[in-house]
Design an enzyme around this catalytic site. Structure first.
Site, PDB file in Angstrom:
ATOM      1  N   HIS A 256       0.838  -1.206   0.000  1.00  0.00           N
ATOM      2  CA  HIS A 256       0.000   0.000   0.000  1.00  0.00           C
ATOM      3  C   HIS A 256       0.871   1.254   0.000  1.00  0.00           C
ATOM      4  CE1 HIS A 256      -3.613  -2.291   0.276  1.00  0.00           C
ATOM      5  NE2 HIS A 256      -3.268  -2.854   1.419  1.00  0.00           N
ATOM      6  N   GLU A 257       2.015   1.177   0.685  1.00  0.00           N
ATOM      7  CA  GLU A 257       2.924   2.338   0.703  1.00  0.00           C
ATOM      8  C   GLU A 257       3.471   2.596  -0.706  1.00  0.00           C
ATOM      9  OE1 GLU A 257       6.012   2.239   3.677  1.00  0.00           O
ATOM     10  OE2 GLU A 257       6.290   4.390   3.361  1.00  0.00           O
ATOM     11  N   ARG A 258       3.863   1.529  -1.385  1.00  0.00           N
ATOM     12  CA  ARG A 258       4.412   1.710  -2.744  1.00  0.00           C
ATOM     13  C   ARG A 258       3.344   2.230  -3.691  1.00  0.00           C
ATOM     14  NH1 ARG A 258       8.283  -3.207  -1.072  1.00  0.00           N
ATOM     15  NH2 ARG A 258       9.361  -1.732   0.269  1.00  0.00           N
TER      16      ARG A 258
END
Ligand SMILES: Cc1cc2nc3c(=O)[nH]c(=O)nc-3n(C[C@H](O)[C@H](O)[C@H](O)COP(=O)(O)OP(=O)(O)OC[C@H]3O[C@@H](n4cnc5c(N)ncnc54)[C@H](O)[C@@H]3O)c2cc1C
Length: 426
Positions: A256-258
């Site tokens: 999700h961060e990427r």
């Protein structure tokens, strides 16, 4: 639609027509969001970290009340259940306006991770509050001796009846000084291999036994904190996912961060290309070349040409990779390609600005039209470290996208207690 295992979207017949959404959003934005000052970045400096957090909370609340919060979040948790196209329109329309950027990680990383792994109680308690601007969330992952090799972390959560008792420390937690909750990754089993004994737990930041200290950076800001845990007691119901399955939870959190960096997450907040809100990168660089009398300099002109190529190609390339991940043509670890492309391009823009700006960019302060590029260059380095360094992204691409042999790690299969013994840390 599914984003990383999270159902987000309404049935087609209930989805607001794109043109009507654009019209409604445009009118609302003009009437309700503060505009950014010409030539300033998307980060509005409104004083202390607390002042900035209060401003972001109130702005997020305004957006929620206006009916525009959580464009791709599920309706049952306070979102709109709309599509990526609606979200893209919102991001485009809010260029040039102040948006609550402090909620980027809450909405793009922690919220989606909670939607994917959280209990019903956790989701209904926290996700709507995130969208209303009432809860800012952060990640407690890195430790002084566990960054790239996160699975070697030492913080322990010992089970005692209905609680976990947490001891240890974390570092580099962005904006923890103004946040309300963290997801903390801690060791819950020492007798299995390092990846197999971790759990993700929700920690309220007003917990007793938690000491939090801001860290001052070279840029002068203090956006990171370090934390120390002294018998911090958390109820077992705060576990996110299953006990000892924290590694799988954190892998999805990274995904999700990427996607947030690649602008394909549930986060609606525009991340902004270079530091300006509407101008293209090349306009910024041409202005810089003029300010330093270098517009006829052949090297400066070549650099601006390079920036134009990168600027034109990055967004469509990111769009293509996103589509290929969504359709299954590329595996989910290909999200590292998004991060790498976005952060290296951003860094190169700032590096080019430094090369054109020369000594004045390096020496003059932020108030100078050339000097501010030096500050932005310093800040740009963080993108190549945060959420996994560029080297680790390249490792992930080679091992998990291309299927090349995995890097050898002598401690990967050993029970973690034995790893500690070997290092004299038990
Ligand atoms: C802006 C920013 C925000 C952050 N926010 C948070 C946050 O909110 N919460 C949180 O928990 N952490 C956060 N971090 C910490 C971040 O996750 C770590 O800094 C990052 O994972 C790198 O870890 P490290 O700093 O310990 O570096 P190290 O792991 O010590 O790495 C040092 C260098 O060695 C290289 N290296 C290490 N191992 C390998 C390998 N196997 N192969 C090739 N090269 C390798 C790295 O690429 C790097 O260049 C943030 C960092 C930044 C810069």
């Amino acid at each position: 639609m599914r984003i990383g295992g999270v159902m987000t979207q309404l049935a087609d017949s209930d989805i607001e027509d794109i043109d009507s959404f654009r019209d409604r959003a445009q009118k609302w934005i003009v009437a309700n969001l503060p505009t950014l000052r010409e030539g300033t970045g998307p980060d509005v400096d409104t004083g202390s970290n607390v002042d900035q957090a209060n401003r972001a909370r109130s702005l997020q609340r305004t957006i929620y009340e206006g009916g525009f919060a959580g464009i791709r979040y599920p309706v049952e948790y306070g979102g709109l259940g709309l599509t990526r196209e609606h979200q893209t329109i919102w991001r485009e329309l809010t260029a040039g306006y102040e948006v609550p950027r402090l909620f980027k990680a809450t909405h793009g990383i922690l919220g989606p991770t909670l939607l994917e792994f959280g209990s019903e109680e956790q989701k209904s308690m926290h996700v709507p509050a995130m969208l209303r601007g009432e809860e800012l969330w952060v990640q407690f992952l890195s430790e002084p001796s566990a960054g790239s090799d996160l699975a070697s972390l030492l913080t322990q959560a010992r089970r005692e009846d209905d609680s976990y008792v947490v001891n240890g420390s974390k570092i580099w937690s962005s904006n923890a000084d103004v946040a309300d909750f963290a997801m903390i990754l801690a060791r819950t089993n020492l007798d299995v291999a390092k990846h197999a004994g971790l759990s993700m737990i929700i920690m309220p930041l007003n917990s007793s036994g938690l000491t939090l200290r801001p860290i001052q950076l070279a840029t002068g800001v203090a956006e990171f904190c370090e934390e120390f845990f002294d018998d911090v007691r958390l109820p077992v119901k705060n576990l996110v996912g299953r006990e000892n399955d924290g590694w799988n939870v954190v892998l999805r959190l990274f995904f999700h961060e990427r996607n947030t960096v690649g602008e394909n997450s549930l986060n609606d907040i525009r991340l902004g290309g270079i530091e300006v809100n509407t101008a293209r990168v090349q306009d910024e660089l041409i202005a810089l070349a003029k300010a330093t009398n270098r517009e006829s300099d052949s090297h400066a002109r070549q650099l601006i040409g390079e920036a134009l190529v990168l600027d034109i190609l990055t967004d469509p390339a990111i769009y293509r990779v996103n589509k290929q991940i969504e359709s299954g043509l590329l595996p989910t670890p290909a999200a590292s390609i998004l991060t790498l492309m976005r952060t290296l391009t951003q860094y190169r823009f700032k590096e080019i600005a430094m090369q054109i700006g020369g000594g004045r960019a390096a020496m003059n302060g932020q108030d100078d039209e050339v000097g501010r590029h030096g500050h932005h260059w310093l800040v740009a380095r963080i993108g190549t470290i945060a959420g996994g360094s560029s080297e680790m992204q390249r490792n992930a691409i080679s091992e998990r996208v291309l299927g090349l042999p995995r890097e050898r790690a002598a401690d990967a299969e050993l029970p973690f207690r034995e790893v500690l013994n070997r290092h004299g840390k038990s």
